[in-house]
Motif scaffolding. Structure first.
Motif, mmCIF file in Angstrom:
data_model
loop_
_atom_site.group_PDB
_atom_site.id
_atom_site.type_symbol
_atom_site.label_atom_id
_atom_site.label_comp_id
_atom_site.label_asym_id
_atom_site.label_seq_id
_atom_site.Cartn_x
_atom_site.Cartn_y
_atom_site.Cartn_z
ATOM 1 N N GLU A 101 63.341 86.679 4.497
ATOM 2 C CA GLU A 101 62.234 87.326 5.157
ATOM 3 C C GLU A 101 62.405 88.832 5.110
ATOM 4 O OE1 GLU A 101 62.446 85.626 9.009
ATOM 5 O OE2 GLU A 101 61.844 83.634 8.332
ATOM 6 N N GLU A 102 61.397 89.542 5.621
ATOM 7 C CA GLU A 102 61.460 90.986 5.625
ATOM 8 C C GLU A 102 62.656 91.502 6.406
ATOM 9 O OE1 GLU A 102 57.575 91.859 7.185
ATOM 10 O OE2 GLU A 102 56.881 92.530 5.219
ATOM 11 N N THR A 103 63.106 90.740 7.404
ATOM 12 C CA THR A 103 64.241 91.159 8.211
ATOM 13 C C THR A 103 65.551 91.015 7.458
ATOM 14 O OG1 THR A 103 64.493 88.923 9.089
ATOM 15 C CG2 THR A 103 63.081 90.435 10.329
ATOM 16 N N GLY A 104 65.519 90.361 6.287
ATOM 17 C CA GLY A 104 66.736 90.131 5.542
ATOM 18 C C GLY A 104 67.411 88.840 5.927
ATOM 19 N N SER A 105 66.844 88.104 6.868
ATOM 20 C CA SER A 105 67.464 86.853 7.272
ATOM 21 C C SER A 105 67.187 85.783 6.233
ATOM 22 C CB SER A 105 66.933 86.404 8.629
ATOM 23 O OG SER A 105 65.585 86.006 8.533
ATOM 24 N N THR A 106 68.055 84.806 6.179
ATOM 25 C CA THR A 106 67.911 83.717 5.226
ATOM 26 C C THR A 106 68.114 82.404 5.948
ATOM 27 O OG1 THR A 106 68.778 85.057 3.437
ATOM 28 C CG2 THR A 106 68.845 82.687 3.120
ATOM 29 N N SER A 107 67.308 81.417 5.616
ATOM 30 C CA SER A 107 67.530 80.112 6.214
ATOM 31 C C SER A 107 67.752 79.094 5.123
ATOM 32 C CB SER A 107 66.330 79.681 7.062
ATOM 33 O OG SER A 107 65.235 79.370 6.243
ATOM 34 N N ILE A 108 68.619 78.133 5.410
ATOM 35 C CA ILE A 108 68.770 76.964 4.551
ATOM 36 C C ILE A 108 68.272 75.803 5.371
ATOM 37 C CG2 ILE A 108 70.387 75.461 3.362
ATOM 38 C CD1 ILE A 108 72.149 77.753 2.835
ATOM 39 N N GLN A 109 67.161 75.236 4.969
ATOM 40 C CA GLN A 109 66.526 74.200 5.779
ATOM 41 C C GLN A 109 66.554 72.872 5.063
ATOM 42 O OE1 GLN A 109 62.527 74.986 6.896
ATOM 43 N NE2 GLN A 109 62.377 73.211 8.199
ATOM 44 N N GLU B 99 77.634 80.698 2.411
ATOM 45 C CA GLU B 99 77.304 79.844 1.271
ATOM 46 C C GLU B 99 78.413 78.821 1.016
ATOM 47 O OE1 GLU B 99 76.586 82.730 -1.768
ATOM 48 O OE2 GLU B 99 74.611 83.287 -0.975
ATOM 49 N N ASP B 100 79.669 79.216 1.265
ATOM 50 C CA ASP B 100 80.773 78.266 1.096
ATOM 51 C C ASP B 100 80.684 77.117 2.100
ATOM 52 O OD1 ASP B 100 81.836 79.761 -0.958
ATOM 53 O OD2 ASP B 100 83.309 80.803 0.291
ATOM 54 N N SER C 202 78.008 75.572 2.915
ATOM 55 C CA SER C 202 76.746 74.871 2.681
ATOM 56 C C SER C 202 76.827 73.375 2.939
ATOM 57 C CB SER C 202 76.265 75.128 1.246
ATOM 58 O OG SER C 202 75.085 74.403 0.977
ATOM 59 N N SER C 203 77.801 72.695 2.336
ATOM 60 C CA SER C 203 77.854 71.234 2.498
ATOM 61 C C SER C 203 78.199 70.854 3.937
ATOM 62 C CB SER C 203 78.870 70.619 1.526
ATOM 63 O OG SER C 203 80.203 70.896 1.908
ATOM 64 N N CYS C 204 78.982 71.679 4.615
ATOM 65 C CA CYS C 204 79.313 71.412 6.013
ATOM 66 C C CYS C 204 78.071 71.560 6.891
ATOM 67 C CB CYS C 204 80.401 72.368 6.483
ATOM 68 S SG CYS C 204 81.990 72.175 5.653
ATOM 69 N N PHE C 205 77.301 72.619 6.653
ATOM 70 C CA PHE C 205 76.092 72.823 7.439
ATOM 71 C C PHE C 205 75.073 71.719 7.178
ATOM 72 C CE2 PHE C 205 76.807 77.704 7.705
ATOM 73 C CZ PHE C 205 77.703 77.495 8.747
ATOM 74 N N GLN C 206 75.024 71.241 5.942
ATOM 75 C CA GLN C 206 74.114 70.138 5.633
ATOM 76 C C GLN C 206 74.524 68.872 6.367
ATOM 77 O OE1 GLN C 206 73.302 69.644 1.326
ATOM 78 N NE2 GLN C 206 74.288 71.636 1.123
ATOM 79 N N MET D 238 76.112 68.648 9.266
ATOM 80 C CA MET D 238 75.974 68.728 10.724
ATOM 81 C C MET D 238 74.585 69.099 11.206
ATOM 82 S SD MET D 238 77.971 72.353 11.518
ATOM 83 C CE MET D 238 79.411 72.011 10.496
ATOM 84 N N GLY D 239 73.733 69.646 10.335
ATOM 85 C CA GLY D 239 72.459 70.132 10.810
ATOM 86 C C GLY D 239 71.295 69.867 9.891
ATOM 87 N N LYS D 240 70.104 70.108 10.419
ATOM 88 C CA LYS D 240 68.898 69.989 9.611
ATOM 89 C C LYS D 240 68.462 71.337 9.062
ATOM 90 C CE LYS D 240 65.475 70.473 13.334
ATOM 91 N NZ LYS D 240 64.263 69.876 13.950
ATOM 92 N N THR D 241 68.910 72.419 9.701
ATOM 93 C CA THR D 241 68.480 73.753 9.304
ATOM 94 C C THR D 241 69.564 74.764 9.616
ATOM 95 O OG1 THR D 241 66.221 73.183 9.968
ATOM 96 C CG2 THR D 241 66.656 75.498 9.524
ATOM 97 N N SER D 242 69.754 75.736 8.729
ATOM 98 C CA SER D 242 70.610 76.856 9.078
ATOM 99 C C SER D 242 69.937 78.153 8.665
ATOM 100 C CB SER D 242 71.994 76.736 8.424
ATOM 101 O OG SER D 242 71.916 76.921 7.031
ATOM 102 N N PHE D 243 70.140 79.189 9.463
ATOM 103 C CA PHE D 243 69.561 80.510 9.215
ATOM 104 C C PHE D 243 70.686 81.532 9.081
ATOM 105 C CE2 PHE D 243 66.287 78.178 11.384
ATOM 106 C CZ PHE D 243 65.090 78.633 10.849
ATOM 107 N N PHE D 244 70.606 82.390 8.069
ATOM 108 C CA PHE D 244 71.532 83.509 7.959
ATOM 109 C C PHE D 244 70.820 84.747 8.482
ATOM 110 C CE2 PHE D 244 75.304 85.539 6.659
ATOM 111 C CZ PHE D 244 74.954 86.807 6.241
ATOM 112 N N LEU D 245 71.394 85.386 9.502
ATOM 113 C CA LEU D 245 70.703 86.441 10.235
ATOM 114 C C LEU D 245 71.292 87.837 10.041
ATOM 115 C CD1 LEU D 245 70.109 84.463 13.547
ATOM 116 C CD2 LEU D 245 68.566 84.734 11.605
ATOM 117 N N GLY D 246 72.198 87.983 9.073
ATOM 118 C CA GLY D 246 72.686 89.324 8.765
ATOM 119 C C GLY D 246 74.055 89.607 9.347
#
Length: 493
Positions: free
Chosen positions: A163-171, A351-352, A354-358, A360-368
């Motif tokens: 997004e414009e804020t630079g945040s990234t989500s992995i959903q 990013e490393d 990734s498989s752990c977040f997948q 345990m969760g349905k969505t992850s956001f990178f917020l800077g």
């Protein structure tokens, strides 16, 4: 494999990075979404996920010719549902070219329909997701944002949103905990803290094939450290039992936090509050003693930005890598692998994970930068805690004015406020069942920290402050270890 030509409307199997192939259909791209330069690719809409992306031609295979092959290598529940959706589409089509194009689509311009080279889909655990190429990000147009503002890229069945804020989500497009198609990292994972949230997270990491070493404070075995580790376990009497359960499921047991960190590549921690988080890192045999250059530490606790910034500094000063990743959810969502993860700090470490977040969760956001996730998490829980107090207030007002509480719930469930949270918490109150799914003492802690956050920037938080007083009243009535919905009792006493 013989050369095959593809064209608009074809059903295909689309392959992204190391993740499993997924059934989709070649469709028109949105008119404002340009094809990546220099890449021979098609725009594919995937069945069962509502995802769509640019996929290189060498990562596509015809659906019918490879259906049996793909079904043999993919057994996940959501995968089968996607295949069922394809078959239903084919049954309905029956000679008709049913339109599955994305809204605002236009004719395909410059789409490549040349021969495909033969290739194999045999991903390795170390193969990186190919989203570093700035010209080939597998762009996925957000259905809610303007193209210039937000693009998304699929990784597995994931969306990466910048997004414009630079945040990234992995959903994740589905519950990864029931999918079964995650490729676990080959890195050794450590996990510290087996409370309501941590237990569900570890269970899903193990189910998805990760190598996990666990540690939890055991009061019986560490009496001398009791004053230092008093908040590590949310349910202390279960700590040894919990560790034993996970060992039976394949986990390894670490003797101290330092030992876990020193023997693992990435260590996660999920504890109760700022003091517990600091003690875990800085205390005797703590995390910091196990940090060496390259070791990774991910703090999933809900704490304030100052605390997480301090922890990041000491970890990095020893050559370690740090990521904060507090989670939004409750015990049930943790058990189901449906948490929402808010991360900030080391982007490469994010990013490393990734498989752990997948898992345990349905969505992850990178917020800077470090601190952003802590602030966002406190704001989220401030809203949730205030809403819970309002629900309790409404139910008690209904009762004292002679209205049916059940009817109030029925009305709310038919309106704009309808949600799983609303229904579950109201049911807790109506049934008098306050078994903890999210401890009342922790939502009050989060409200207190959110109010302090507002004070730090001179921003008023009167609604949160009012709710905080009600939770403090509930704590005085010995409701700390009950579910947050027990705030209701503050209104009836």
């Amino acid at each position: 494999m013989a050369a095959v030509s593809l064209r608009l409307g074809d059903l295909v199997w689309g392959k992204l990075g190391r993740y499993p192939p997924w059934p989709g259909k070649i469709v028109n791209p949105p008119k404002d979404l340009k094809k990546p330069r220099g890449k021979k690719c098609f725009f594919v809409k995937f069945f069962g996920t509502e995802d769509h992306a640019w996929i290189k031609v060498e990562q596509l295979k015809p659906y019918h010719a490879h259906k049996e092959e793909m079904i043999k290598i993919n057994k996940g529940k959501r995968f089968q549902q996607a295949v069922d959706a394809v078959e239903e589409f084919l049954r309905r089509a029956k000679g008709k070219d049913q339109d599955l194009t994305v809204p605002e689509s236009s004719t395909v311009k410059g789409m490549m329909a040349g021969p495909m080279a033969a290739f194999k889909w045999q991903p390795t655990a170390s193969e990186p997701v190919k989203d570093a190429d700035p010209h080939f990000h597998h762009f996925l147009l957000s259905q809610t944002e303007k193209p210039a503002v937000c693009y998304q890229a699929i990784t597995k069945k994931l969306k990466i949103c910048e997004e414009e804020t630079g945040s990234t989500s992995i959903q994740a497009a589905d519950s990864t905990a029931v999918n079964g198609s995650i490729t676990p990292t080959d890195k050794k994972i450590g996990f510290l803290g087996l409370g309501l949230m941590g237990s569900g997270i570890v269970s899903n990491l193990l189910k998805m094939g990760h190598t996990v070493t666990v540690w939890n404070r055991t009061a019986e075995k560490e009496p001398n450290n009791r004053h230092l580790f008093c908040a590590f376990c949310e349910v202390e009497h279960r700590s040894r039992h919990q560790c034993d359960l996970f060992i039976q499921e394949g986990a390894r047991l670490g003797r101290t936090p330092a030992e876990v960190v020193s023997t693992c590549d990435i260590t996660f921690a999920c504890v109760s509050d700022p003091k517990a988080a600091k003690d875990l890192v800085l205390g005797p045999s703590g995390v910091l003693q196990g940090i060496r250059p390259g070791k990774c530490y991910v703090d999933m606790s809900t704490v304030d930005a100052d605390t997480v910034t301090e922890l990041a500094q000491v970890i990095v000063s020893r050559g370690g890598r740090f990521l904060e990743a507090p989670v939004s959810g409750n015990q049930q969502l943790s058990n189901d692998g449906m948490l929402v993860i808010l991360a900030a700090g080391d982007r490469g470490l994010y990013e490393d994970c990734s498989s752990c977040f997948q898992a345990m969760g349905k969505t992850s956001f990178f917020l800077g930068e470090v601190g952003n996730a802590a602030k966002m998490m406190l704001i989220v829980n401030m809203v949730q805690g205030s809403f819970m107090a309002t629900i309790a207030e409404g139910l008690t007002l209904a009762q004292v004015t002679g209205q049916s509480q059940q009817t109030l719930l029925d009305i709310l469930n038919q309106g704009q406020l309808a949600s799983i949270f609303l229904d579950q918490k109201c049911q807790n109150i109506l049934q008098g069942n306050f078994k903890p799914d999210f401890y009342l003492k922790y939502i009050q802690k989060d409200l207190r920290l959110a109010i302090a956050l507002g004070d730090a920037v001179n921003h008023p938080t009167p609604m949160a402050a009012a709710a905080n007083e009600v939770y403090k009243r509930a704590k005085a009535l010995d409701q700390s270890d009950n579910d947050m919905s027990a705030v209701y009792r503050a209104y009836i006493h």
